[in-house]
Scaffold this motif. Sequence first.
Motif, short mmCIF file in Angstrom:
data_model
loop_
_atom_site.label_atom_id
_atom_site.label_comp_id
_atom_site.label_asym_id
_atom_site.label_seq_id
_atom_site.Cartn_x
_atom_site.Cartn_y
_atom_site.Cartn_z
N TYR A 199 0.80 -1.26 0.00
CA TYR A 199 -0.10 0.04 0.00
C TYR A 199 0.79 1.29 -0.04
O TYR A 199 0.29 2.34 -0.22
CB TYR A 199 -1.08 0.27 1.12
N TYR A 200 2.18 1.03 0.22
CA TYR A 200 3.05 2.30 0.25
C TYR A 200 4.30 1.81 -0.21
O TYR A 200 4.97 0.74 0.15
CB TYR A 200 3.19 3.00 1.66
N LYS A 201 5.06 2.90 -1.06
CA LYS A 201 6.29 2.45 -1.49
C LYS A 201 7.08 3.71 -1.66
O LYS A 201 6.51 4.73 -2.28
CB LYS A 201 6.32 1.68 -2.97
N LEU A 202 8.28 3.76 -1.10
CA LEU A 202 9.15 4.96 -1.11
C LEU A 202 9.73 5.26 -2.34
O LEU A 202 10.34 4.21 -3.15
CB LEU A 202 9.99 4.77 0.02
N ALA A 203 9.64 6.24 -3.10
CA ALA A 203 9.87 6.67 -4.17
C ALA A 203 11.00 7.91 -4.24
O ALA A 203 10.75 8.48 -3.12
CB ALA A 203 8.75 7.04 -5.21
N CYS A 204 11.81 7.93 -5.07
CA CYS A 204 12.82 9.08 -5.03
C CYS A 204 12.57 9.88 -6.47
O CYS A 204 13.31 9.46 -7.36
CB CYS A 204 14.28 8.52 -5.01
N HIS A 205 11.72 10.74 -6.43
CA HIS A 205 11.45 11.36 -7.50
C HIS A 205 11.53 13.06 -7.18
O HIS A 205 10.68 13.44 -6.58
CB HIS A 205 10.17 11.11 -8.25
#
Length: 568
Positions: A199-205
């Motif tokens: 339900y949550y995923k750390l992204a680096c954008h």
Amino acid sequence: MADQKELRGWLAARNLNIDCLGRGQALGDGVAQYTNLLHKFPQDEIFLHDGKRVCFLTGYVYHIQDFLQAENHRRWDDAFVASMERDIMAHFQKLRGAFCGYTYKKDEKQALIYTDHTSNKAVYYYTNGDTWIVSNYVDFIARVLRANGITFHFNPVAAQYMLTYGYMLDDSTYIKEIHRLMPGCYGVIDGNGIKITQYYKLACHEQEMSEEEALERLDVSFRQAIDREFGKDREYGYRHLVDLSAGLDSRMVCFVAHDMGYTEQTNLSYSKLGYRDDLISGKIARYLGHEYLFKSLDDIRWMYDIDEMTLKNNGAAICLGITGGNRMLKTVNMEGFGIEHTGIIGGPTMASYYQDKNLAYGKPQYGLNGYSDKLHYTFDEKVLEQHETQEAFAMNTRGLLGMQVSYMTRQNYLETSSPFADVDMLETAFSIPFEYRRGDRLYLRWIAEKYPDAAKFGWEKWGGVKPQKSHIFLRKIKTTQRLAYGYLCRLFSMENAQSMNPMDYWYHNNTSIRNYLDKMYEDRIGSRVFGQELAADMKKLYETGNFIDKSLVLTVLSAVHLYFGDND
């Protein structure tokens, strides 16, 4: 076995004999034990047993009132269940805090298990058809499987992760049949096994913004994170237990919280006597007028605690990572504290693991951010495919699955948190252009412009030089001196006074410790669960490597001893 004081809430199918874990409460087709909790935040906890379901949550949630108002309920447990049943994805995405738990539906014979966005609270599980068990501790699951005559097998991939990276890269444990529920996930268990949903995923954008705008966003988000976790303490009438070292991360937690009125702090520090963590942290606490507790590690008795640490952290990271801290936490009366406030993952959140943008935002690759490069293994490419960039891979593995493993140990005494790992803080930090974050640029500017008093004290990373622009030249001189001094210490086997834990020196110069650890290695390296190649790798790493290398081997040997001791 070491004492276990943390969460003993677990759920198991009724076809398992769970007497080895103590008395459980029957819940239809499942059984549960939920005694001996920390109970630091009892009004945040949930144990709802209404005949149709059992719903269990432990830890803490920041914004319970939002759920009560949205669901038009007076009781937190009713609002929680209503929100989850209406839209499970939205429910977990909305939650903020450190929590884990399960819901068991009796009619469907179905269990839902979950952990928070960053897995501050760890969850492990075993499933095989209609036989399953969930717990915070691998040891609990292994004991139940063993008591029921269920065979389980050693997982060499977990050992290879440990011998190179020093932490797990996926849901692996040392037992093939037992897995960790990954950060930001929930799982549904039924007769067909388990289905995992993220339900949550750390992204680096990064997003387009000026450096001034980035600075303001960062400050607002960090202060919100501070207010959340320190406000939870205050809600329950607790004082604030705050880690403090010579680094910047815990220092900024301490300073910003103080600036926001959370002044009733007890600062906690431990290191070798005379090291910067001793000298600088004490000066900071005195400057702010905080209570200060310090434990010296010079007695090095904490180096005997390998099995205890491996048991407490499920072997998920190098065994001596917070051993000195564990000894200190044992000595502190925790009655007046709720959360241990740390600066965990502060550096990579505020800055980055990398200096090169193409590397940070490029395709994930193996071989970086490990503890040792002496052994080389080929790992499954599917692990890398779970992450969009190299920075995301490093944050999700070294950050959340590596550095946060110390929480498993700390949670034997109290709850844990870091404002740098707050979900909204993470989203803000990784939306900031890489160029601003690289090389601590924005981090140092934030301190200089918003909290200049925090820069009046030396920084461990800069060799004790103050983190100010005017001291950059002095920092270069100190760095050169430190490197030269460290080389001489290694060359002549001298104690490195500039090291927080001069473990190689202690190992080579303390006969009692060296004999104890070497005997542990010799007694356990012959376990039959190891293949010939893996045993040879561990022999090479232990006998030719430095103390960190030896610690990686000892972690694997300890885990195998704890989980497969009868097969040694």
